[in-house]
Scaffold this active site. Structure first.
Site, mmCIF file in Angstrom:
data_model
loop_
_atom_site.group_PDB
_atom_site.id
_atom_site.type_symbol
_atom_site.label_atom_id
_atom_site.label_comp_id
_atom_site.label_asym_id
_atom_site.label_seq_id
_atom_site.Cartn_x
_atom_site.Cartn_y
_atom_site.Cartn_z
ATOM 1 N N ASP A 1 35.321 100.116 94.919
ATOM 2 C CA ASP A 1 34.140 99.428 94.416
ATOM 3 C C ASP A 1 34.174 99.565 92.894
ATOM 4 O O ASP A 1 34.913 100.391 92.343
ATOM 5 C CB ASP A 1 32.892 100.072 95.013
ATOM 6 C CG ASP A 1 31.619 99.598 94.354
ATOM 7 O OD1 ASP A 1 31.387 98.377 94.338
ATOM 8 O OD2 ASP A 1 30.885 100.453 93.824
ATOM 9 N N ASP B 1 31.006 98.740 90.210
ATOM 10 C CA ASP B 1 29.769 99.259 89.622
ATOM 11 C C ASP B 1 29.297 100.493 90.380
ATOM 12 O O ASP B 1 29.066 100.448 91.591
ATOM 13 C CB ASP B 1 28.674 98.191 89.651
ATOM 14 C CG ASP B 1 28.969 97.030 88.733
ATOM 15 O OD1 ASP B 1 29.289 97.274 87.563
ATOM 16 O OD2 ASP B 1 28.888 95.873 89.186
#
Length: 227
Positions: free
Chosen positions: A11, A13
């Site tokens: 991932d 953010d």
């Protein structure tokens, strides 16, 4: 090569970069654009990882499609403006992130990828600001997939690389990342430094780590359980 090929999907953010300041500021701009009260900071950070369209409906369920569309546009405009003004400082890498990416990328059996709620434009701008172009063999973005926790991003990354679920791991900071991994048949490693509390990840992740430095050993131990 010391073993079978393995896919590590990150991932972005809340996992690789800390963009919470710009996220909160841009969400404030989005709500201001339709004259609606801005949710609490924790509520805003709680939807990080979802596509913007889904995030707006969750944060403002009482508003209609037209307002949600206006909010998405206002959010994007604000985020782009902040990134242009601040450069790499807009979303700084978490401590240890670059060193671990370099270490993992140097291992022949590892393929690195990303699975993010960012747009293609947003991811490209982020990678340019941090010199991350070319580090990932597969880059799955929100433009082409349903929102997390739908497994589409992980399934596409596995199809692109030819790696099966048993040899695929998702590294992320949200419950959405862990649910996405499980739905694709892969496993999730949670990180405690992101936007969802570590306690919320415990039931979904196979392991939760507290620093990037812990990731290589965590991966080695994880693969030992895979025949």
């Amino acid at each position: 090569m010391s073993g079978p090929l393995r896919l590590i999907l990150f991932d972005v953010d809340g996992t690789l970069v800390d963009s919470q300041g710009d996220i909160v500021a841009s969400m404030t701009a989005a709500f201001d654009a339709v004259g609606h009260p801005v949710p609490a900071r924790d509520a805003v950070l709680g939807i990080v990882g979802l596509s913007l369209e889904v995030a707006m409906t969750r944060l403002a369920p009482g508003l209609g499609v037209r307002d949600h569309d206006m909010m998405v546009t206002a959010y994007k405009d604000s985020y782009v403006g902040l990134r242009a003004a601040k450069g790499a400082a807009s979303s700084p890498l978490y401590p240890g992130a670059l060193a671990v990416l370099e270490a993992l990328g140097g291992r022949d059996e590892y393929l690195l990828g990303v699975a993010t709620g960012k747009s293609r434009r947003g991811l490209d701008a982020l990678f340019d600001s941090h010199g991350l172009r070319g580090r990932f063999v597969t880059e799955q973005v929100a433009d082409h997939h349903p929102s997390k926790p739908h497994p589409s991003m992980v399934l596409a990354a596995m199809a692109e690389t030819g790696i099966d679920p048993a040899h695929t791991v998702v590294v992320g900071d949200t419950v959405f990342d862990m649910e996405m991994a499980r739905a694709a048949g892969a496993r999730g490693i949670g990180v405690s430094w992101g936007y969802h509390p570590a306690r919320d990840l415990q039931g979904q992740a196979v392991r939760v780590i507290d620093s990037f430095d812990a990731l290589p050993l965590c991966l080695d131990e994880l693969w030992e359980s895979v025949a």
